[in-house]
Design a protein around this motif. Structure first.
Motif, mmCIF file in Angstrom:
data_model
loop_
_atom_site.group_PDB
_atom_site.id
_atom_site.type_symbol
_atom_site.label_atom_id
_atom_site.label_comp_id
_atom_site.label_asym_id
_atom_site.label_seq_id
_atom_site.Cartn_x
_atom_site.Cartn_y
_atom_site.Cartn_z
ATOM 1 N N TYR A 158 5.864 3.251 0.683
ATOM 2 C CA TYR A 158 5.003 2.049 0.551
ATOM 3 C C TYR A 158 5.159 1.065 1.706
ATOM 4 O O TYR A 158 6.285 0.808 2.254
ATOM 5 C CB TYR A 158 5.238 1.379 -0.809
ATOM 6 C CG TYR A 158 4.992 1.988 -2.004
ATOM 7 C CD1 TYR A 158 3.604 1.892 -2.842
ATOM 8 C CD2 TYR A 158 5.810 3.011 -2.672
ATOM 9 C CE1 TYR A 158 3.422 2.458 -3.667
ATOM 10 C CE2 TYR A 158 5.272 3.684 -3.710
ATOM 11 C CZ TYR A 158 4.155 3.555 -4.251
ATOM 12 O OH TYR A 158 3.813 4.233 -5.567
ATOM 13 N N LEU A 159 4.237 0.490 2.266
ATOM 14 C CA LEU A 159 4.366 -0.229 3.232
ATOM 15 C C LEU A 159 4.022 -1.987 2.634
ATOM 16 O O LEU A 159 2.998 -1.884 1.838
ATOM 17 C CB LEU A 159 3.369 -0.284 4.213
ATOM 18 C CG LEU A 159 3.678 1.135 5.177
ATOM 19 C CD1 LEU A 159 2.466 1.785 5.945
ATOM 20 C CD2 LEU A 159 4.845 0.427 6.201
ATOM 21 N N LEU A 160 4.838 -2.804 2.748
ATOM 22 C CA LEU A 160 4.861 -4.263 2.154
ATOM 23 C C LEU A 160 4.942 -5.221 3.225
ATOM 24 O O LEU A 160 5.733 -5.187 4.272
ATOM 25 C CB LEU A 160 6.194 -4.205 1.508
ATOM 26 C CG LEU A 160 6.323 -5.597 0.793
ATOM 27 C CD1 LEU A 160 5.433 -5.836 -0.375
ATOM 28 C CD2 LEU A 160 7.747 -5.847 0.276
ATOM 29 N N SER A 161 3.783 -6.098 3.288
ATOM 30 C CA SER A 161 3.803 -7.113 4.070
ATOM 31 C C SER A 161 3.624 -8.567 3.283
ATOM 32 O O SER A 161 3.085 -8.566 2.519
ATOM 33 C CB SER A 161 2.457 -7.078 4.988
ATOM 34 O OG SER A 161 2.745 -6.016 6.138
ATOM 35 N N VAL A 162 4.384 -9.265 3.905
ATOM 36 C CA VAL A 162 4.378 -10.906 3.663
ATOM 37 C C VAL A 162 3.856 -11.670 4.615
ATOM 38 O O VAL A 162 4.553 -11.595 5.846
ATOM 39 C CB VAL A 162 5.826 -11.355 3.006
ATOM 40 C CG1 VAL A 162 5.738 -12.558 2.689
ATOM 41 C CG2 VAL A 162 6.158 -10.326 1.954
ATOM 42 N N ALA A 163 2.882 -12.520 4.564
ATOM 43 C CA ALA A 163 2.494 -13.463 5.528
ATOM 44 C C ALA A 163 2.880 -14.686 4.933
ATOM 45 O O ALA A 163 2.627 -15.315 3.515
ATOM 46 C CB ALA A 163 1.009 -13.455 5.548
ATOM 47 N N ALA A 164 3.563 -15.624 5.751
ATOM 48 C CA ALA A 164 4.269 -16.848 5.227
ATOM 49 C C ALA A 164 4.369 -17.949 6.515
ATOM 50 O O ALA A 164 4.309 -17.426 7.770
ATOM 51 C CB ALA A 164 5.509 -16.835 4.685
ATOM 52 N N GLU B 106 0.849 -1.298 0.059
ATOM 53 C CA GLU B 106 -0.011 0.091 0.152
ATOM 54 C C GLU B 106 0.984 1.217 0.058
ATOM 55 O O GLU B 106 1.856 1.276 0.819
ATOM 56 C CB GLU B 106 -0.631 0.025 1.238
ATOM 57 C CG GLU B 106 -1.826 -1.059 1.457
ATOM 58 C CD GLU B 106 -3.170 -0.943 0.505
ATOM 59 O OE1 GLU B 106 -3.237 0.096 -0.077
ATOM 60 O OE2 GLU B 106 -3.739 -2.093 0.490
ATOM 61 N N ARG B 107 0.718 2.165 -0.626
ATOM 62 C CA ARG B 107 1.244 3.546 -0.813
ATOM 63 C C ARG B 107 0.781 4.426 0.494
ATOM 64 O O ARG B 107 -0.491 4.197 0.730
ATOM 65 C CB ARG B 107 0.996 4.232 -2.045
ATOM 66 C CG ARG B 107 1.645 5.594 -2.130
ATOM 67 C CD ARG B 107 1.398 6.301 -3.338
ATOM 68 N NE ARG B 107 0.241 6.747 -3.691
ATOM 69 C CZ ARG B 107 -0.620 7.927 -3.069
ATOM 70 N NH1 ARG B 107 0.292 8.794 -2.350
ATOM 71 N NH2 ARG B 107 -1.757 8.215 -3.568
ATOM 72 N N VAL B 108 1.672 4.858 1.177
ATOM 73 C CA VAL B 108 1.331 5.405 2.346
ATOM 74 C C VAL B 108 0.571 6.950 1.968
ATOM 75 O O VAL B 108 1.069 7.692 0.906
ATOM 76 C CB VAL B 108 2.468 5.831 3.280
ATOM 77 C CG1 VAL B 108 2.254 6.809 4.300
ATOM 78 C CG2 VAL B 108 3.149 4.580 3.819
ATOM 79 N N ARG B 109 -0.543 7.227 2.335
ATOM 80 C CA ARG B 109 -1.453 8.046 1.991
ATOM 81 C C ARG B 109 -2.422 8.534 3.111
ATOM 82 O O ARG B 109 -2.432 7.822 4.062
ATOM 83 C CB ARG B 109 -2.275 7.841 0.781
ATOM 84 C CG ARG B 109 -2.982 6.487 0.921
ATOM 85 C CD ARG B 109 -3.896 6.212 -0.349
ATOM 86 N NE ARG B 109 -4.709 4.898 -0.029
ATOM 87 C CZ ARG B 109 -6.075 5.059 0.733
ATOM 88 N NH1 ARG B 109 -6.416 6.240 1.350
ATOM 89 N NH2 ARG B 109 -6.594 3.987 0.818
#
Lengths: 221, 84
Positions: free
Chosen positions: A189-195, A94-97
């Motif tokens: 941008y915030l980036l998350s990975v679930a694994a 998600e772009r930070v906004r």
């Protein structure tokens, strides 16, 4: 450039290959190409060897030599991110906004907000909500359920564990911040990975992207 | 005023303001995701705005249904009817 977000066994089966890059048109061929590049890094196989399936309402997968490869993809503004792995994983960017009615939105995703005193905090309420949202989206993508599980059902979640209706889910979340400077414009941008907790998540990104691993989970490298 | 009535033009204006779009872009059937580039969080933002504006509680499980103005109008009308 590559960045390891989580440590663990390095066996192929545990690998989660993630890639993030700038795209001009998310409806064009750039995102399918990104998925193919992820697959190539994971398996070494070329485009001709894999069959990608994107059934409506279900997560995309690929088949290679009888094995299922799980894919996940996300885009926001001018960035796209994708993962390929032999076990389910999910990614969201998600772009930070500015988030409208940020307090109202925040009330829906309390389960993914930081709880511990030493948890990573974003600089403002908008980024904090966006961060929580990427974590929610990455989680439901990894579970393969889409938004059938609504954010509030994860209430009571305490990082780093992800709990659903009181049950600990076999997932770890990793979140990072990316910074871009394009045409005199700065974006974050915030980036998350679930694994799976034992997964070895490696993010490949362009070297000119500012990258801040903003993790506080157990598997921070 | 009938509490179950949702003025579609008021709703269009509200949705357009929330999504930073021109009112003309928000046609009845324009697909929020595929045509207006609305992401999932924006849909939640719309839901929260609607809840506040119309003093009604919308079912979070139906968030995925907010895919067009037409669908948002239907969802909102149903919620207001349920509220009585």
């Amino acid at each position: 450039m590559q960045t390891t977000m989580a440590s663990g066994a390095s066996a192929e089966a545990l690998a989660v290959v993630a890639m993030v890059r700038e795209v001009q048109d998310h409806r064009g061929p750039e995102i399918p190409l990104l998925l193919l590049n992820c697959l190539e890094r994971l398996t070494g196989a070329g485009e001709a060897d894999v069959v990608i399936r994107r059934p409506r309402g279900r997560r995309p997968t690929a088949q290679l030599d009888g094995r299922t490869i799980y894919l996940s993809v996300s885009h926001s503004a001018q960035m796209a991110a994708a993962t390929a792995s032999y076990r389910p994983a999910g990614i969201d960017i998600e772009r930070v906004r500015e988030v409208r009615n940020v307090d109202g939105v925040r009330a829906h995703i309390t389960g993914f907000l930081p709880r511990h005193a030493d948890a990573t905090r974003e600089p403002d309420a908008h980024a904090e909500v966006l961060r929580a949202w990427t974590r929610y989206e990455a989680t439901v993508k990894a579970l393969g359920v889409g938004r059938a599980l609504v954010p509030s059902e994860f209430a009571g979640n305490a990082e780093p564990d992800i709990t659903f209706r009181g049950l600990n889910l076999p997932l770890n979340l990793n979140t990072a911040t990316l910074h871009t400077h394009r045409r005199n414009q700065h974006d974050s941008y915030l980036l998350s990975v679930a694994a799976r907790p034992t997964s070895n998540v490696v993010i490949h990104h362009d070297s000119d992207l500012g990258y801040t691993p903003a993790n506080h989970e157990r598997h921070t490298s | 005023m009938n509490t179950t009535t949702v003025d579609r033009e008021d709703l269009r204006t509200l949705v357009a303001e929330t999504l930073d779009l021109d009112v003309a872009e928000v046609t009845d059937t324009a697909d929020f995701v595929n045509e207006l580039d609305v992401d999932s969080l924006m849909a939640l933002e719309v839901m929260v705005v609607l809840e506040r504006r119309y003093a009604v509680k919308l079912d979070e499980k139906r968030l995925a249904e907010i895919t067009s103005l037409e669908n948002a109008h239907r969802l909102l009308t149903e919620a207001l009817e349920k509220k009585g």
